[in-house]
Design a protein around this motif. Structure first.
Motif, short mmCIF file in Angstrom:
data_model
loop_
_atom_site.label_atom_id
_atom_site.label_comp_id
_atom_site.label_asym_id
_atom_site.label_seq_id
_atom_site.Cartn_x
_atom_site.Cartn_y
_atom_site.Cartn_z
N MET A 15 -0.86 19.86 6.53
CA MET A 15 -1.20 19.59 5.13
C MET A 15 -0.82 18.18 4.72
N VAL A 16 0.13 17.55 5.42
CA VAL A 16 0.54 16.20 5.04
C VAL A 16 -0.25 15.14 5.79
N ASN A 17 -1.20 15.54 6.64
CA ASN A 17 -1.91 14.55 7.45
C ASN A 17 -2.67 13.53 6.61
N ASP A 18 -3.12 13.94 5.43
CA ASP A 18 -3.84 13.00 4.56
C ASP A 18 -3.16 12.84 3.21
N LEU A 19 -1.87 13.20 3.14
CA LEU A 19 -1.14 13.13 1.87
C LEU A 19 -0.56 11.72 1.68
N ALA A 20 -1.45 10.80 1.35
CA ALA A 20 -1.04 9.45 0.97
C ALA A 20 -1.54 9.23 -0.45
N VAL A 21 -0.64 9.26 -1.42
CA VAL A 21 -1.05 9.19 -2.82
C VAL A 21 -0.16 8.21 -3.57
N GLY A 22 -0.75 7.53 -4.54
CA GLY A 22 -0.03 6.58 -5.38
C GLY A 22 0.11 7.11 -6.79
N SER A 23 1.32 7.28 -7.25
CA SER A 23 1.58 7.94 -8.53
C SER A 23 2.24 6.99 -9.51
#
Length: 700
Positions: free
Chosen positions: A141-149
């Motif tokens: 599930m974290v393979n594409d978890l690149a997020v800017g918050s």
């Protein structure tokens, strides 16, 4: 995600000397923000795993205000605690500039987007025990978890109160998602969503809206239970969208995409602080917050992530589908008193106006993409780290000659840019947020709608100057006998003024007859309430323009072209529209004379959110000066020389007949400088036509 408690990131200053929460007392609660950015390669504009290298470089400048993030594709910057939004704005702008400079020194750039626009298929998790534990728990599930918050911390040391404040914040969180939406693209594709970052986060059981709790103990027990069943990595550090911070005396709100522009982050921080203060007051009086079904709240998030602003989403308080602008109006009603107390109401109202005009960051990204492709999207976002929207600073796309190619913002619709017409027309539809609707016809407003101001010439306005040459000569001739301004005869300003009414539903434009006057024949009252500091609340009676101009085809064409750039605003479709027409000359006859406009400072011409001002040069000869300045709305009342450079959007001098500009008055301030005699004779003058547009009301 954050490292939660970097030393010195947030202070423990108590906002009220008498203790308690500080809400409604002597000092406002401090606020600080964290922003997460992607690190991109300046050649390909793709994300690169250079976060640790950039942090090592930037730490020498920013110290512990910069750190790594969940992935090595990112860095995080955090402000110190700030008492005012002006202070926060200065801190955040400085952080962005310094971090961008450090990135450039490393051959990199930083991009304020909430998902990676190009690249990011494989996500290298950062080297931190908590990050590694999360990757082990959630696996692929974290393979594409690149997020800017964007995370906002508001000082609230009372944990019991903070837990109850979270109950009150829950129904407003989806609207904050819509307002901040800035992630339509992910790894090279358009997702069809406004906030794909939120979609990625909502897959996780411990990310998203917080539970409703009865107390801080209830909050901790729920967090512990989530960790026990494997829904969270650490019981003491849940990643819900609001949380009393485990090691800082703050309540943290975490639901928002990082905005492209710092001024939007500051406005969102102002909204969050007002929500916290309002909610704390309610909780202190025994209100534990509305009871919302968790399923309904998740559903409102769904609408928010997909449609963004200005989509129809569910109001979590009643389950009704309402457009985002209507829910924003209700939000402002809910927190308006606190915003006014804290001095933030104008800033937040301007932010909501910007959303109404140009949409969220998702609209911006798609607009640039339609014209130039994904590399230009990243280039434009990276430029936001150093230059506010509307700046006249030039920059280039990769591989383009800076001497021949205008900047992305100039190419996004400025008057003189070499942008192909089809691309410019597409960029003038900033609110077409649904990817399937991007082929809709161009709406009215153009650059005035998108940016709040625009340089305009006859070609931009669609005015045929050759066919209307005789009408132009008659209009110009009228300036030869303008009477002195009766309220400022010593300023070497000459003027006439009349107003008309335009009916949008018929297209009819009718001049209002003036009142009889012994000196001028007829006069028309001119009223600016408090908006002209030289004549506050004064009804000036100004000489009318000649009746011969009522049928002047060039004047009619200019007025209607200006109306075309204002009538995108829905408020102007349902009422008669006021059109004020000013003929103004600044004339000098010797070296000692200086002619000044009114007011002689940056200003706004009206209080209505639907007020517009357009200026068209009629003639200019043998004068110096007369520089026009467009600046932020907060600059009103000041001279340009007293402002920081970032407050000024553009400076220019009108030199050619019918060159001009238009402004949406609430979103900018504007100014024209004095003129003095030139070197080519014993007299000089600058003749200008000003057209004011607003909803018609008695007294205007």
């Amino acid at each position: 995600m954050d490292r939660s408690g970097a030393p010195g990131a947030y202070g423990t200053r108590r906002p009220a000397a008498q203790g308690g929460t500080g809400h409604g007392r002597d000092l406002p609660p401090t606020v600080g923000v964290e922003e997460e950015y992607f690190v991109v390669d300046r050649a390909s504009w793709a994300v690169v795993a250079a976060g640790p290298r950039l942090v090592a470089h930037a730490a020498g400048v920013l110290g512990d205000l910069v750190s790594g993030e969940f992935t090595d594709l990112q860095v995080e910057a955090r402000t110190p605690p700030c008492a005012t939004m002006d202070e926060l704005s200065v801190q955040l702008a400085w952080l962005r500039r310094e971090l961008a400079a450090c990135a450039e020194a490393e051959g990199l750039a930083v991009c304020p987007s909430a998902t990676p626009v190009i690249g990011g298929d494989a996500v290298p998790v950062g080297d931190h025990p908590r990050y590694r534990a999360g990757a082990e728990l959630f696996r692929t599930m974290v393979n594409d978890l690149a997020v800017g918050s964007l995370h906002v911390h508001v000082y609230l040391p009372d944990r019991e109160l903070a837990a109850l404040v979270g109950n009150h914040l829950r129904p407003w969180l989806p609207l904050l998602v819509e307002m901040s939406a800035n992630s339509p693209f992910h790894a090279g594709r358009d997702t069809g969503f406004a906030s794909w970052r939120s979609v990625l986060r909502l897959r996780f059981p411990s990310l998203g809206p917080p539970p409703r709790v009865a107390s801080f103990d209830d909050y901790r027990h729920t967090a512990a239970a989530m960790a026990e069943v494997g829904g969270s990595s650490f019981a003491e550090l849940p990643f819900w969208d609001t949380r009393p911070h485990p090691r800082l005396p703050t309540l943290e709100v975490r639901c928002m995409d990082v905005p492209a522009e710092a001024l939007d982050s500051v406005a969102l921080a102002a909204i969050v602080r007002a929500l916290v203060v309002t909610s704390a007051r309610l909780a202190e009086h025994g209100d534990n917050g509305p009871r919302l079904a968790g399923e309904l709240l998740r559903g409102t998030y769904w609408y928010a992530t997909r449609d963004g602003w200005p989509g129809r989403g569910a109001d979590a308080l009643n389950g009704r589908l309402l457009p985002a602008p209507e829910r924003a109006r209700r939000l402002l009603e809910h927190v308006g008193a606190v915003l006014e107390d804290l001095g933030d109401l104008a800033r937040v109202a301007a932010f909501v106006d910007r959303l109404a005009v140009r949409g969220s960051g998702a609209h911006r990204q798609r607009a640039v993409h339609r014209a130039y492709g994904l590399p230009a999207v990243v280039d434009d976002l990276a430029h936001c780290m150093t230059t506010p929207r509307g700046s006249s600073a030039r920059r280039t796309l990769r591989g383009r000659d800076p001497g021949t190619r205008a900047s992305v913002e100039e190419e996004a619709g400025r008057a003189c840019g070499p942008l192909p017409m089809d691309a410019r027309e597409r960029l003038e539809i900033p609110m077409a947020d649904n990817p399937e609707q991007h082929g809709q016809p161009t709406e009215h407003g153009g650059r005035v709608r998108r940016d709040g101001y625009a340089r305009l010439n006859a070609a931009d306005l669609g005015v045929d100057t050759a066919a209307l040459a005789e009408d132009f000569a008659r209009l110009a001739g009228t300036y030869q006998d303008l009477p002195p301004d009766p309220y400022a005869r010593e300023t070497h300003r000459f003027r006439r003024y009349s107003h008309a009414v335009y009916l949008p539903w018929t297209g009819e434009l009718s001049y209002i007859p003036g009142a009889p006057d012994e000196e001028f024949g007829t006069v028309t009252e001119y009223w600016q309430d408090e908006h002209n500091p030289e004549y506050p609340r004064m009804r000036r009676r100004l000489p009318d323009i000649p009746e011969s101009l009522h049928g002047n085809r060039l004047l009619d064409a200019l007025v209607r072209a200006d109306l075309d750039r204002a009538l995108w605003l829905e408020d102007l479709h349902r009422v008669p529209v006021y059109v004020g027409i000013h003929l103004i000359a600044l004339a000098v006859h010797d070296r000692q004379q200086v002619a000044v406009s009114s007011p002689n400072c940056l200003h706004q011409d009206g209080g209505s959110p639907a007020t517009f001002t357009f200026a068209h040069l009629v003639g200019r000869w043998n004068v110096k000066g007369g520089e026009n300045v467009i600046a932020t709305p907060e600059s009103a009342g000041r001279k340009p020389e007293t402002l920081p450079s970032e407050a000024i959007h553009e400076r220019f001098v009108l030199t050619e007949p019918l060159d001009g500009y238009g402004v949406h008055d609430r979103r900018v301030s504007h100014y024209v400088g004095p003129v003095s005699l030139g070197d080519d004779g014993s007299h000089g003058r600058r003749d200008i036509l000003i057209v004011g547009i607003a909803p018609y009301a008695p007294g205007l």
